[in-house]
Design a protein around this motif. Structure first.
Motif, PDB file in Angstrom:
ATOM      1  N   ASN A  38       0.851  -1.188   0.000  1.00 42.56           N
ATOM      2  CA  ASN A  38       0.000   0.000   0.000  1.00 42.56           C
ATOM      3  C   ASN A  38       0.887   1.238   0.000  1.00 42.56           C
ATOM      4  N   MET A  39       0.893   1.951  -1.119  1.00 48.39           N
ATOM      5  CA  MET A  39       1.742   3.136  -1.238  1.00 48.39           C
ATOM      6  C   MET A  39       0.930   4.418  -1.198  1.00 48.39           C
ATOM      7  N   GLY A  40      -0.321   4.316  -0.762  1.00 48.26           N
ATOM      8  CA  GLY A  40      -1.135   5.513  -0.641  1.00 48.26           C
ATOM      9  C   GLY A  40      -2.290   5.514  -1.622  1.00 48.26           C
ATOM     10  N   PRO A  41      -3.178   6.459  -1.435  1.00 35.05           N
ATOM     11  CA  PRO A  41      -4.351   6.528  -2.308  1.00 35.05           C
ATOM     12  C   PRO A  41      -3.991   6.991  -3.718  1.00 35.05           C
ATOM     13  N   ASN A  42      -4.697   6.470  -4.680  1.00 37.68           N
ATOM     14  CA  ASN A  42      -4.579   6.887  -6.081  1.00 37.68           C
ATOM     15  C   ASN A  42      -3.215   6.656  -6.703  1.00 37.68           C
ATOM     16  N   VAL A  43      -2.447   5.697  -6.176  1.00 40.95           N
ATOM     17  CA  VAL A  43      -1.175   5.332  -6.791  1.00 40.95           C
ATOM     18  C   VAL A  43      -1.125   3.812  -6.949  1.00 40.95           C
ATOM     19  N   MET A  44      -0.259   3.371  -7.821  1.00 35.94           N
ATOM     20  CA  MET A  44      -0.083   1.951  -8.083  1.00 35.94           C
ATOM     21  C   MET A  44       0.415   1.253  -6.820  1.00 35.94           C
ATOM     22  N   ASP A  45      -0.193   0.113  -6.482  1.00 35.88           N
ATOM     23  CA  ASP A  45       0.262  -0.622  -5.304  1.00 35.88           C
ATOM     24  C   ASP A  45       1.440  -1.520  -5.667  1.00 35.88           C
ATOM     25  N   GLY A  46       1.985  -2.188  -4.661  1.00 37.19           N
ATOM     26  CA  GLY A  46       3.177  -3.006  -4.857  1.00 37.19           C
ATOM     27  C   GLY A  46       2.982  -4.195  -5.777  1.00 37.19           C
ATOM     28  N   VAL A  47       1.792  -4.794  -5.779  1.00 36.62           N
ATOM     29  CA  VAL A  47       1.534  -5.921  -6.671  1.00 36.62           C
ATOM     30  C   VAL A  47       1.523  -5.435  -8.117  1.00 36.62           C
ATOM     31  N   VAL A  70      -1.448 -12.526   3.348  1.00 37.16           N
ATOM     32  CA  VAL A  70      -1.602 -13.108   2.015  1.00 37.16           C
ATOM     33  C   VAL A  70      -3.084 -13.214   1.666  1.00 37.16           C
ATOM     34  N   GLN A  71      -3.901 -13.589   2.649  1.00 37.26           N
ATOM     35  CA  GLN A  71      -5.343 -13.733   2.413  1.00 37.26           C
ATOM     36  C   GLN A  71      -5.979 -12.390   2.044  1.00 37.26           C
ATOM     37  N   GLU A  72      -5.570 -11.313   2.717  1.00 34.67           N
ATOM     38  CA  GLU A  72      -6.126  -9.993   2.403  1.00 34.67           C
ATOM     39  C   GLU A  72      -5.739  -9.562   0.987  1.00 34.67           C
ATOM     40  N   ILE A  73      -4.508  -9.783   0.617  1.00 32.11           N
ATOM     41  CA  ILE A  73      -4.065  -9.401  -0.725  1.00 32.11           C
ATOM     42  C   ILE A  73      -4.742 -10.284  -1.771  1.00 32.11           C
ATOM     43  N   ARG A  75      -7.672 -11.473  -1.661  1.00 34.07           N
ATOM     44  CA  ARG A  75      -9.052 -10.983  -1.889  1.00 34.07           C
ATOM     45  C   ARG A  75      -9.058  -9.898  -2.960  1.00 34.07           C
ATOM     46  N   ILE A  76      -8.023  -9.093  -2.997  1.00 33.58           N
ATOM     47  CA  ILE A  76      -7.919  -8.015  -3.986  1.00 33.58           C
ATOM     48  C   ILE A  76      -7.366  -8.558  -5.301  1.00 33.58           C
ATOM     49  N   TYR A  77      -6.361  -9.433  -5.200  1.00 31.67           N
ATOM     50  CA  TYR A  77      -5.702 -10.037  -6.358  1.00 31.67           C
ATOM     51  C   TYR A  77      -5.809 -11.555  -6.246  1.00 31.67           C
ATOM     52  N   PRO A  78      -6.861 -12.147  -6.796  1.00 28.03           N
ATOM     53  CA  PRO A  78      -7.003 -13.611  -6.698  1.00 28.03           C
ATOM     54  C   PRO A  78      -5.798 -14.374  -7.253  1.00 28.03           C
ATOM     55  N   GLU A  79      -5.048 -13.760  -8.162  1.00 30.38           N
ATOM     56  CA  GLU A  79      -3.879 -14.418  -8.748  1.00 30.38           C
ATOM     57  C   GLU A  79      -2.629 -14.274  -7.885  1.00 30.38           C
ATOM     58  N   PHE A  80      -2.735 -13.654  -6.706  1.00 30.68           N
ATOM     59  CA  PHE A  80      -1.572 -13.392  -5.870  1.00 30.68           C
ATOM     60  C   PHE A  80      -0.768 -14.649  -5.530  1.00 30.68           C
ATOM     61  N   PRO A  81      -1.394 -15.754  -5.106  1.00 32.94           N
ATOM     62  CA  PRO A  81      -0.580 -16.952  -4.825  1.00 32.94           C
ATOM     63  C   PRO A  81       0.230 -17.405  -6.047  1.00 32.94           C
ATOM     64  N   LYS A  82      -0.336 -17.272  -7.230  1.00 27.78           N
ATOM     65  CA  LYS A  82       0.372 -17.652  -8.464  1.00 27.78           C
ATOM     66  C   LYS A  82       1.547 -16.701  -8.725  1.00 27.78           C
ATOM     67  N   LEU A  83       1.375 -15.415  -8.395  1.00 28.09           N
ATOM     68  CA  LEU A  83       2.467 -14.455  -8.556  1.00 28.09           C
ATOM     69  C   LEU A  83       3.650 -14.826  -7.669  1.00 28.09           C
ATOM     70  N   LEU A  84       3.365 -15.321  -6.475  1.00 32.33           N
ATOM     71  CA  LEU A  84       4.429 -15.790  -5.574  1.00 32.33           C
ATOM     72  C   LEU A  84       5.044 -17.082  -6.092  1.00 32.33           C
TER      73      LEU A  84
END
Length: 116
Positions: A38-47, A70-73, A75-84
């Motif tokens: 989380n880098m702040g509102p209205n900016v690209m996040d780390g993922v 990991v579970q919270e991320i 929820r936002i990015y269902p592909e997150f486990p695959k990215l890891l």
């Protein structure tokens, strides 16, 4: 004697701009990226930053530090486990675990400085 330099970008957009500039001029490119989710509102996040860096050709380690689980991320990015799993994001660090963060960051700094 080895030397390490680092740059701080305040957003994913800024980091990507600097990365593209470095590629275009043949200047120094990062060998390790540590980003916050989380880098702040209205900016690209780390993922998003990690995905776009990979699309731009960055092959070094990308460490995602966050206080989110990991579970919270996921929820936002269902592909997150695959990215890891695929190494788009090399390492996931809970920023509340300072000792583990220091150890893992030190490991990657040592690995990347061997390549210099």
């Amino acid at each position: 004697m080895e030397s390490i330099s680092f740059d701080i970008s305040l957003s994913g957009d800024s980091l990507l701009r600097r990365y593209h500039q470095g590629v275009a001029c043949g200047c120094t490119k990062p060998s390790l990226v540590i980003t916050d989710f989380n880098m702040g509102p209205n900016v690209m996040d780390g993922v998003q930053t990690a995905i776009q860096l990979r699309q731009a050709g960055f092959t070094g380690p990308i460490i995602l530090r966050t206080s989110d689980s990991v579970q919270e991320i996921t929820r936002i990015y269902p592909e997150f486990p695959k990215l890891l799993e695929t190494g788009v994001i090399t390492e996931f660090l809970n920023k509340n675990n300072v000792k583990e963060s220091k150890e893992i960051i030190k490991k990657y700094i040592e690995e990347t400085t061997k390549e210099i």
